[in-house]
Enzyme design. Structure first.
Site, PDB file in Angstrom:
ATOM      1  N   THR B 145       0.872  -1.190   0.000  1.00 54.97           N
ATOM      2  CA  THR B 145       0.000   0.000   0.000  1.00 54.97           C
ATOM      3  C   THR B 145       0.905   1.235   0.000  1.00 54.97           C
ATOM      4  OG1 THR B 145      -0.234  -0.125   2.409  1.00 54.97           O
ATOM      5  CG2 THR B 145      -2.005  -1.082   1.092  1.00 54.97           C
ATOM      6  N   LYS B 167       4.470  -6.997   3.609  1.00 53.83           N
ATOM      7  CA  LYS B 167       4.058  -5.614   3.396  1.00 53.83           C
ATOM      8  C   LYS B 167       3.717  -5.028   4.757  1.00 53.83           C
ATOM      9  CE  LYS B 167       0.868  -3.546   3.087  1.00 53.83           C
ATOM     10  NZ  LYS B 167      -0.070  -2.659   3.863  1.00 53.83           N
ATOM     11  N   THR B 178      -1.569  -2.538   7.448  1.00 53.62           N
ATOM     12  CA  THR B 178      -1.684  -3.873   7.972  1.00 53.62           C
ATOM     13  C   THR B 178      -0.485  -4.678   7.561  1.00 53.62           C
ATOM     14  OG1 THR B 178      -2.848  -4.299   5.945  1.00 53.62           O
ATOM     15  CG2 THR B 178      -4.162  -3.871   7.875  1.00 53.62           C
ATOM     16  N   GLU B 263       6.719   3.941   7.495  1.00 54.86           N
ATOM     17  CA  GLU B 263       6.342   5.301   7.087  1.00 54.86           C
ATOM     18  C   GLU B 263       7.202   6.347   7.775  1.00 54.86           C
ATOM     19  OE1 GLU B 263       2.392   5.132   8.350  1.00 54.86           O
ATOM     20  OE2 GLU B 263       1.631   4.375   6.454  1.00 54.86           O
ATOM     21  N   ASN B 385       0.123  10.053   8.038  1.00 52.02           N
ATOM     22  CA  ASN B 385      -1.016   9.552   8.792  1.00 52.02           C
ATOM     23  C   ASN B 385      -2.069  10.600   9.081  1.00 52.02           C
ATOM     24  OD1 ASN B 385      -0.749   6.638   9.389  1.00 52.02           O
ATOM     25  ND2 ASN B 385       1.306   7.360   9.851  1.00 52.02           N
ATOM     26  N   THR B 390      -7.880  11.458   3.078  1.00 51.09           N
ATOM     27  CA  THR B 390      -8.328  12.673   2.409  1.00 51.09           C
ATOM     28  C   THR B 390      -7.399  13.053   1.272  1.00 51.09           C
ATOM     29  OG1 THR B 390      -7.176  13.911   4.121  1.00 51.09           O
ATOM     30  CG2 THR B 390      -9.530  13.629   4.364  1.00 51.09           C
TER      31      THR B 390
END
Lengths: 390, 390
Positions: B145, B167, B178, B263, B385, B390
Site C-alpha cells: 500500500t 508488506k 496492515t 512510514e 497519517n 483525504t
C-alpha cells in the site's frame, strides 16, 4: 489563585536559577498548620528521588509544605539524587520550623542530571520570605517546564473551596513533562478520609489521561487539606458529597487544560466508553482510542478516517463482540453493528475541528463506563521531542 | 524471487483496478499441489473478513493458493464483507480446480470500504493465467500500500529454500499498513510440524516488532510448504534444525526490512534485553523501549536524551530493581546501576545516526532475553497519517 484559593495556605514561586532564562523555577506551598495530606505517585519501575522521599513522608498523613523545582527531574540520579532531595527537605523544614518528614518534594525536567541542591538551599529562605496568601499563581508558573502556560483551577464546595494547579506539557509523563498536580482545600478532612476520597474522585481522572502513553519517573498528585473553613468532611455526611464533587470538578478541569496544553496539541480528544464489562475495561478501551497514534494523527489532520476508531478500540485484551459496537463522532453515528456506515463527511470534518473532539463508543450491554482524555499529535510534538536536550 | 524462490510455487501480481494509478494490486500465490499451510492472525477484537475466512480455511492444514488484494482492508464491513471474501475464494477455487477451503484470502488498505469483489472476480482469470515460477517479485509488489518498496527474502536450508515477502509501511498494523507476511518453502513438512516450527521461529520475530503500537484488523502471516525439494522435516531430525534456522533468518530479514521501510522512518531501533525474569518479560521490556514515542522522536532528532531509555524500560508492569539496570547505546554504557552516567556525547550522537541504532539493556540476573525491533518517528510519519484518506 490555584492552590492558595482555599484558606490556610500560602505559596511562592521564585527564580532560583535552576532553568535557563529569567523565570520562576522554585515553588513552595506551605500550610499554616500541618495539613492532612495524600499523594498518588508514578508506577514507573524507576521512580525519581523526590518520589521515593515524598511517598515515605506523605505516609505520615500530614504535611507542612511542598517544595517543587523545575529544570531537573532528579531521576536516574541514584543515592546522590536521594541525598539532594533529603537536603532540600531538611533545609525547608528548618526554615518553616517543622520536622523534615512534613516536607514533600517534587522535581520536573530532564532525567539524568542532578538538581543543584546548593542553589535550592540558598534560594529557600527567599522563597519562604515570599510566601503569600495570593502566591498561588506564581506557584503555578514556577512548576512549569515546556508548558505553554499555567493551568489553574478553583472549585466551590458547600462552605469550602478546592484549588489546584498542574504541570505537564506533553503528556502523562515523558521525561520532559512529568505530570505534577497539586490540589488544596480548606475543608477539614482526616487523612484516611482524604485518601479514600482522592482515590475515588481524583485518581480515575488522572488515570484516564494520555498524551503519549509514557508514564514518567516523576508523576505525582498531592492533595492537602487545611481545615481552615471549619467544614468537617466525614464519611456519608453532606459535606462529603460536596467535597467529592468539588475535587472531581477541579481534577477534570485540570485534566482538560493539560491535554489542551500538551506539546504541539491543538485539540482535546474526549472518549466516552459505555457498555463495557467493567469500569476498568472501559478505562482501557477509552485509553486505547485516546492514545492511538493513528487516531491522534487523523484528528490532527482533520481526517474522518473512522475505520481507525474501530481498529483502536479492538486493540486491547477486552473481549468484545463486533455486532455490539456503536461509535459516534461529534454526535454523528459512524460505526454501527461493528460496521463503518455511511455518514456526513462534512459534518465529521467539522467535528474534528472542534477544540474538544467527542468520540462516544458503546461496546456492549455491560455496566462499565469511563471517559478518556487525549489530544491530537502533529509536527510540533515531533519537533519538541526530537530536539529537547540538544 | 520471494515466495517463488522455493520450488513448487507459482505467483502473479496484476493491476485489477483496486487502487488508484497503474500498479499491480491483486496478487496470487499458488502451490502446484496443495501445500501444508499455517497461519498467524491478528488479535484485534475486530478482525477483518479475510482473517475470519482464512483462519477457518487454514485450520484444514492444506492450501492450494493465497489471494491478496491491496486498496481495501475489508474490515468493518460486516456480513457483506465476509460474503465478498467468500466469493473471491470460490472464484479462485473454480479457476484453480480445488475446494474453496484450500484458498486463503488477505486484504490490506483502508478500513471501512468494501472491496470490489466484482473487479476481483473479473481479474482472477487473468491473474491465474499469469502465474509463473518467477512471479514472486510481482507478487511482492502487488501486496503493497504506502510501502516505499517491496520487501523480499530468501534463506537457504540444507537442501531446500525458504522464500518470503512482507508488506507493512507504517508498523505492525495501522489501518493503512496492515502487516501481511508470506513465507514459502520446498521442504516437506507436515502441517502439525510446520505449525510448531512457525510458532517457535516466526511468531516471536513478528511479535517483537513495533512501529506505532497499533495492531491492525488484518495482520496475517501465512507459511506454505510444498515439499518439492524432497527434504523431509521431522521433529528432531537434522533437517528440522536447518528448517527452523532458515525460517527464523527469513523472518528476521523481513522484520528489519519492515521497520526500515516504515512510514517516515530513517532508522531501525534494535533493542536487546537480557537478564529479565522470563523471555516474555524481556519481550515486553524491549517493546516498551522500541515503541516509546519519546525514544522514537529522540532517535529521529539524533538527541542522546538517554534518561528516556530509563523512563521507557521502567514503564511496564515487570518488577525491576533500579540498581540492576545497565544500558548501552551503540556499544557505549550510558546507564549503570540505574543511574545516567557520564558518556561521550559525540559517540552517542554518531550511534544515533546509524541505519541500525543498537540499544542493549541488562535488567537483572534472570534468564529471559528478547530483541525488539522498532524505528524512529518523524515529521513524515505525521504527514502520511494525518492525510491518509483525504
Amino acid at each position: 489563585m490555584s492552590v492558595t484559593a482555599p484558606s490556610g495556605f500560602q505559596a511562592a514561586g521564585i527564580d532560583a536559577g535552576l532553568t535557563s532564562g529569567t523565570r520562576p523555577d522554585l515553588a513552595v506551598l506551605a500550610a499554616e498548620h500541618p495539613a492532612a495530606a495524600v499523594g498518588l505517585f508514578t508506577r514507573n519501575a524507576f521512580p525519581a528521588a523526590p518520589v521515593l522521599l515524598s511517598r515515605r513522608h506523605v505516609a505520615g498523613g500530614r504535611a507542612k509544605a511542598v517544595v517543587v523545582n523545575a529544570g531537573q527531574a532528579n531521576a536516574g540520579t541514584g543515592a546522590e539524587g536521594l541525598a539532594d532531595a533529603t537536603a532540600t527537605a531538611e533545609e525547608a523544614a528548618a526554615r518553616l520550623g517543622c520536622p523534615s518528614e512534613q516536607i514533600l518534594i517534587c522535581s520536573t525536567g530532564v532525567i539524568g542530571p542532578r538538581v543543584s541542591a546548593d542553589r535550592i538551599r540558598k534560594a529557600l529562605p527567599r522563597a519562604v520570605a515570599a510566601l503569600s496568601g495570593d502566591g498561588g499563581s506564581l506557584f503555578a508558573r514556577a512548576i512549569l517546564t515546556t508548558d505553554a502556560g499555567p493551568k489553574e483551577t478553583v472549585a466551590e464546595g458547600e462552605g469550602f473551596l478546592v484549588g489546584g494547579c498542574v504541570k505537564g506539557a506533553g503528556m502523562i509523563a515523558p521525561d520532559l513533562a512529568t505530570m505534577l498536580a497539586f490540589l488544596t482545600t480548606d475543608a477539614a478532612v482526616e487523612p484516611a478520609v482524604l485518601d479514600a476520597t482522592v482515590r475515588q474522585a481524583v485518581a480515575p481522572v488522572f488515570n484516564t489521561l494520555t498524551v503519549d502513553g509514557c508514564t514518567s519517573t516523576n508523576d505525582t498528585v498531592l492533595v492537602l487539606a487545611s481545615g481552615s473553613s471549619g467544614v468537617r468532611v466525614e464519611p456519608g455526611n453532606p459535606a462529603a458529597v460536596s467535597f467529592e464533587a468539588a475535587l472531581r470538578e477541579a481534577a477534570e478541569d485540570l485534566a482538560k487544560q493539560l491535554v489542551l496544553g500538551a506539546e504541539g496539541a491543538n485539540r482535546a480528544l474526549v472518549v466516552q466508553v459505555e457498555g463495557a464489562p467493567s469500569d476498568e475495561a472501559a478505562r482501557e478501551l477509552s485509553l486505547a482510542v485516546a492514545g492511538s497514534l493513528l487516531v491522534k494523527t487523523a484528528v490532527f489532520g482533520g481526517d474522518p478516517n473512522v475505520g481507525r476508531l474501530l481498529q483502536a478500540i479492538g486493540d486491547t485484551s477486552v473481549p468484545l463482540d463486533p455486532d455490539d459496537l456503536e461509535i459516534e463522532l461529534g454526535g454523528q453515528p459512524v460505526i454501527a453493528g461493528g460496521r463503518v456506515i455511511g455518514f456526513d463527511q462534512d459534518a465529521s470534518r467539522a467535528a474534528l475541528k472542534e477544540r474538544e473532539v467527542l468520540i462516544r463508543a458503546r461496546v456492549g450491554t455491560g455496566a462499565g463506563s469511563a471517559t478518556g482524555f487525549g489530544c491530537d499529535l502533529g509536527y510540533e510534538y515531533v519537533r519538541l521531542n526530537a530536539e529537547y536536550t540538544t
